[in-house]
Write an enzyme that holds these catalytic residues in place. Sequence first.
Site, PDB file in Angstrom:
ATOM      1  N   ALA A 172      40.399  34.380  93.232  1.00 29.26           N
ATOM      2  CA  ALA A 172      39.538  33.505  92.425  1.00 29.26           C
ATOM      3  C   ALA A 172      40.218  32.170  92.160  1.00 29.26           C
ATOM      4  CB  ALA A 172      39.182  34.187  91.111  1.00 29.26           C
TER       5      ALA A 172
ATOM      6  N   LEU B 224      42.260  36.067 102.759  1.00 28.51           N
ATOM      7  CA  LEU B 224      43.044  37.303 102.690  1.00 28.51           C
ATOM      8  C   LEU B 224      44.058  37.232 101.560  1.00 28.51           C
ATOM      9  CD1 LEU B 224      43.855  40.065 103.878  1.00 28.51           C
ATOM     10  CD2 LEU B 224      45.479  38.841 105.337  1.00 28.51           C
TER      11      LEU B 224
ATOM     12  N   GLU C  62      31.501  31.549 105.253  1.00 29.65           N
ATOM     13  CA  GLU C  62      31.104  32.205 106.503  1.00 29.65           C
ATOM     14  C   GLU C  62      31.098  33.713 106.347  1.00 29.65           C
ATOM     15  OE1 GLU C  62      32.808  32.750 111.062  1.00 29.65           O
ATOM     16  OE2 GLU C  62      33.477  31.058 109.856  1.00 29.65           O
TER      17      GLU C  62
ATOM     18  N   GLY D  88      43.723  38.510  90.332  1.00 33.09           N
ATOM     19  CA  GLY D  88      42.878  37.326  90.182  1.00 33.09           C
ATOM     20  C   GLY D  88      43.298  36.158  91.052  1.00 33.09           C
TER      21      GLY D  88
END
Length: 404
Positions: free
Chosen positions: A239, A227, A261, A236
Amino acid sequence: MTNDLDHFVKDGCEALEIKLVRDVEDIENDDISFPPEMCHQVFGENENVFGYTDLKIKLYHTAASLQTYLGISYTDKLDPAKTGGLKPDDIEGCMKKVLAPGYLKNIDLFVSSLEKDKNFTPCGTLKHSFTVTPDDGGDKRTFEVYFSETTTPGFLPYHERLQTFLMWFVDAASYIDVDDDQWTFFTVFEKYQSSEGSIRYATAAYSTVYRYYAYPANTRPRVSQVLTLPPYRKLGICAQMLQAIYSHFMIQPEVRDITVEDPSEDFQRIRDYVDAKNCETLPAFQPAKLRNGFTTEMATQACSKFKINKKQARRIYEILRLKNTNTSDKTEYLAYRLDIKNRLNAPFQKKKLELNRLQKVLKPEEFAATQTAAGLGETQARLSSLYRTLESEYRRVIHRLEHY
């Protein structure tokens, strides 16, 4: 009666106002407020709150430690005596189920807690730091990624407050069992200088990773919850956090590979970007080799260097091959499309073989009863649709690779 009570119905997402508060001035600053993306996990499937007019629910958090304030206000409340016993929703009761214990209902106590935030330092071990220059040309911002475990001093009470955000921004979210010491955590903080000149921190993003056992003496970390808080999106940060997760586990010899997952489309796109950026540095993924198709060498190098599993390595090969394909060259572009469609078609071919086997052992009427397979034309249309969707996703990743 229903029409008479319509003004007592309020959309929960409209009623709820969330803030990350750094200073006292932020309490009255509407510009930093943001709404939840969903609230059905708290207020029910229809996301409505019943029984109040002009309802406002204030959910404020100190930016660093996430000390929480809950304020509920309204101009009128349903009177059960006048509505045959019909009662208004218990708003605090609903909120209490997802908020960490110790939340405040007095705004003055919340203001006092802001002073404690000035001395906040992140729990855990610093793993990565990076700077971001916003696209709008704003000032450069500094962020840090910290690694924590369930045994990290002070982390679990902080995490209990942090995980509340999942209820508002991640569909079907659930709280993890922190009694299981295989859970690990990566938390991103903005590091900034206050108006007084002191160093301060603000919570920006986090991820949970579970260390699964892999036979015979290995582990397979799985990225579970991810999150980025709304004020920190489009920078960004996710990432960078994912790269920090990779960097932490890649150097551990017992780690077989790193999985994810049930990734959302947005997170899969970020994962593709990070993996493609990493794999571009490997010899097996250089342009000359990409044109020859997916190879065992690619899977091996992606796994040994970056702990990327074979399925994801194949996806990265497809992205990088498209990036290096001259789509103006009809022959080259056709070769690429056929390669991808052959992979996409494999499940359909497998199903066709299974049907052929059934046809040999069943009576004609029995076999006819099992027929749910689409005709050839419909299968080809579905295949073309799958390919177009996939190429569109790949092009979004490639755009980011080329511009960032």
